[in-house]
Design a protein around this motif. Structure first.
Motif, PDB file in Angstrom:
ATOM      1  N   TRP A 144       0.846  -1.193   0.000  1.00 12.02           N
ATOM      2  CA  TRP A 144       0.000   0.000   0.000  1.00 12.02           C
ATOM      3  C   TRP A 144       0.879   1.241   0.000  1.00 12.02           C
ATOM      4  O   TRP A 144       1.979   1.250   0.555  1.00 12.02           O
ATOM      5  CB  TRP A 144      -0.893   0.021   1.235  1.00 12.02           C
ATOM      6  N   GLU A 145       0.382   2.297  -0.643  1.00 13.66           N
ATOM      7  CA  GLU A 145       1.087   3.570  -0.614  1.00 13.66           C
ATOM      8  C   GLU A 145       0.070   4.701  -0.701  1.00 13.66           C
ATOM      9  O   GLU A 145      -1.073   4.505  -1.135  1.00 13.66           O
ATOM     10  CB  GLU A 145       2.102   3.676  -1.754  1.00 13.66           C
ATOM     11  N   ASP A 146       0.491   5.894  -0.270  1.00 12.52           N
ATOM     12  CA  ASP A 146      -0.371   7.071  -0.343  1.00 12.52           C
ATOM     13  C   ASP A 146      -0.088   7.842  -1.619  1.00 12.52           C
ATOM     14  O   ASP A 146       1.081   8.027  -2.006  1.00 12.52           O
ATOM     15  CB  ASP A 146      -0.125   7.989   0.862  1.00 12.52           C
ATOM     16  N   VAL A 147      -1.141   8.293  -2.279  1.00 13.65           N
ATOM     17  CA  VAL A 147      -1.017   9.142  -3.458  1.00 13.65           C
ATOM     18  C   VAL A 147      -1.469  10.540  -3.080  1.00 13.65           C
ATOM     19  O   VAL A 147      -2.612  10.738  -2.644  1.00 13.65           O
ATOM     20  CB  VAL A 147      -1.858   8.603  -4.634  1.00 13.65           C
ATOM     21  N   ASN A 148      -0.568  11.503  -3.236  1.00 13.09           N
ATOM     22  CA  ASN A 148      -0.856  12.898  -2.920  1.00 13.09           C
ATOM     23  C   ASN A 148      -0.551  13.732  -4.160  1.00 13.09           C
ATOM     24  O   ASN A 148       0.609  14.082  -4.413  1.00 13.09           O
ATOM     25  CB  ASN A 148      -0.003  13.375  -1.741  1.00 13.09           C
ATOM     26  N   PRO A 149      -1.566  14.049  -4.952  1.00 14.90           N
ATOM     27  CA  PRO A 149      -1.329  14.732  -6.224  1.00 14.90           C
ATOM     28  C   PRO A 149      -0.557  16.031  -6.111  1.00 14.90           C
ATOM     29  O   PRO A 149       0.105  16.444  -7.061  1.00 14.90           O
ATOM     30  CB  PRO A 149      -2.750  14.975  -6.754  1.00 14.90           C
ATOM     31  N   GLY A 150      -0.594  16.684  -4.973  1.00 18.98           N
ATOM     32  CA  GLY A 150       0.122  17.940  -4.825  1.00 18.98           C
ATOM     33  C   GLY A 150       1.611  17.785  -4.617  1.00 18.98           C
ATOM     34  O   GLY A 150       2.368  18.758  -4.708  1.00 18.98           O
ATOM     35  N   ASN A 151       2.078  16.581  -4.319  1.00 19.01           N
ATOM     36  CA  ASN A 151       3.493  16.368  -4.040  1.00 19.01           C
ATOM     37  C   ASN A 151       4.333  16.385  -5.315  1.00 19.01           C
ATOM     38  O   ASN A 151       3.859  16.019  -6.392  1.00 19.01           O
ATOM     39  CB  ASN A 151       3.709  15.030  -3.333  1.00 19.01           C
ATOM     40  N   ALA A 152       5.598  16.763  -5.192  1.00 22.96           N
ATOM     41  CA  ALA A 152       6.508  16.760  -6.333  1.00 22.96           C
ATOM     42  C   ALA A 152       6.609  15.363  -6.918  1.00 22.96           C
ATOM     43  O   ALA A 152       6.737  14.379  -6.194  1.00 22.96           O
ATOM     44  CB  ALA A 152       7.897  17.245  -5.909  1.00 22.96           C
TER      45      ALA A 152
END
Length: 293
Positions: A144-152
């Motif tokens: 599992w991983e987190d997706v954060n569209p705002g991250n580089a």
């Protein structure tokens, strides 16, 4: 129309040819040796370079819309990937930078808008550039991983919402056919938003890499010249405005590993030159600059 009898006869001929092929492979000794290969290391030798050296690849595919059992042409999908694959224990850690272009099949111009079936108005088609992102490959991997569209490095929220993503990757045992080594890799990703038990986005991919068996068995080189076939299914992305409709998109195509941007197909080279010229001018630097921003 081809007679059913001819179809049956043709199928029999194909089966006969397939029965002969393993005999030739056995004569070369490859079939006995193929089980000695570590699948993930072999896949990385074909996909990139198993020693962490920078490699590139391209994809030339078509993408279609599957809606209520009907298929509608969507676009030509062309992608350029820059990556490193570093061995870490019994798996590989990859740093990947990718650009993809959705283009008109006739003009090869990047689409700026598209009218999906059942929708009255065209929606804007966003640009796709992501990375470098760090992903892992193993013979079998479920994480599992987190997706954060705002991250580089992350793709924009147009393609995936802020979510918790389950990724399953696997590599199958290599096979020998007519002195070619074939190896399939699988990827299945689902993005979950909040406490929902239903994924907001899914992606399913199959890639079959192909190389000369002589190249694989004839040396211990970390990289092997290879090409691949690509098949994928993807749910509606947020930018498509198709939520609630019974369908998804499908893609299929082919690609090849390359060492310099000059080896890109001319149509794709022109797109990269117009939209992402930094990848042509300094691909090594582009990977490093995005990684540290």
């Amino acid at each position: 129309m081809i007679a059913r009898r001819n179809l049956l006869l043709g199928t029999g001929g194909l089966l006969a040819a397939q029965a002969i092929a393993p005999l030739a492979a056995n004569a070369r000794g490859f079939s006995r040796e193929v089980h000695s290969l570590d699948p993930v290391t072999t896949a990385m030798r074909l996909r990139g370079s198993a020693d962490g050296a920078l490699t590139m690849s391209y994809l030339d595919a078509v993408r279609e819309i599957m809606l209520d059992g009907e298929i509608t042409p969507f676009c030509k999908l062309q992608a350029f990937v820059i990556a490193r694959y570093v061995p870490v224990g019994d798996m590989f850690e990859a740093q990947i930078l990718e650009v993809a272009y959705y283009t008109d099949p006739k003009t090869n111009q990047q689409l700026t808008s598209f009218t999906f079936p059942g929708i009255k108005e065209a929606v804007p088609v966003p640009k796709y550039r992501t990375g470098p992102i760090t992903v892992r490959f193993a013979n079998t991997l479920d994480e599992w991983e987190d997706v954060n569209p705002g991250n580089a490095g992350e793709a924009s929220a147009d393609f995936a919402p802020r979510s918790r993503v389950r990724l399953q990757r696997s590599v199958e045992t290599p096979k020998i056919e007519n002195d070619k080594l074939l190896i399939r890799t699988n990827e299945y990703g689902r993005a979950y938003v909040g406490a929902s038990q239903k994924p907001a986005v899914f992606y399913r991919e199959w890639i079959v890499y192909e190389a000369q068996a002589d190249d694989v068995f004839g040396s211990t080189a970390p990289n092997i010249p290879a090409q691949y076939s690509y098949t994928a299914m993807s749910s509606w992305r947020p930018w498509m405005k198709m939520d609630g409709r019974n369908g998804h998109t499908t893609s299929n195509g082919r690609g090849r590993k390359i060492w310099t941007p000059a080896e890109l197909p001319p149509e794709l080279y022109a797109l990269v030159e117009e939209h992402d010229p930094d990848l042509l001018d300094d691909p090594v630097g582009a990977l490093a600059r995005v990684a540290t921003r």
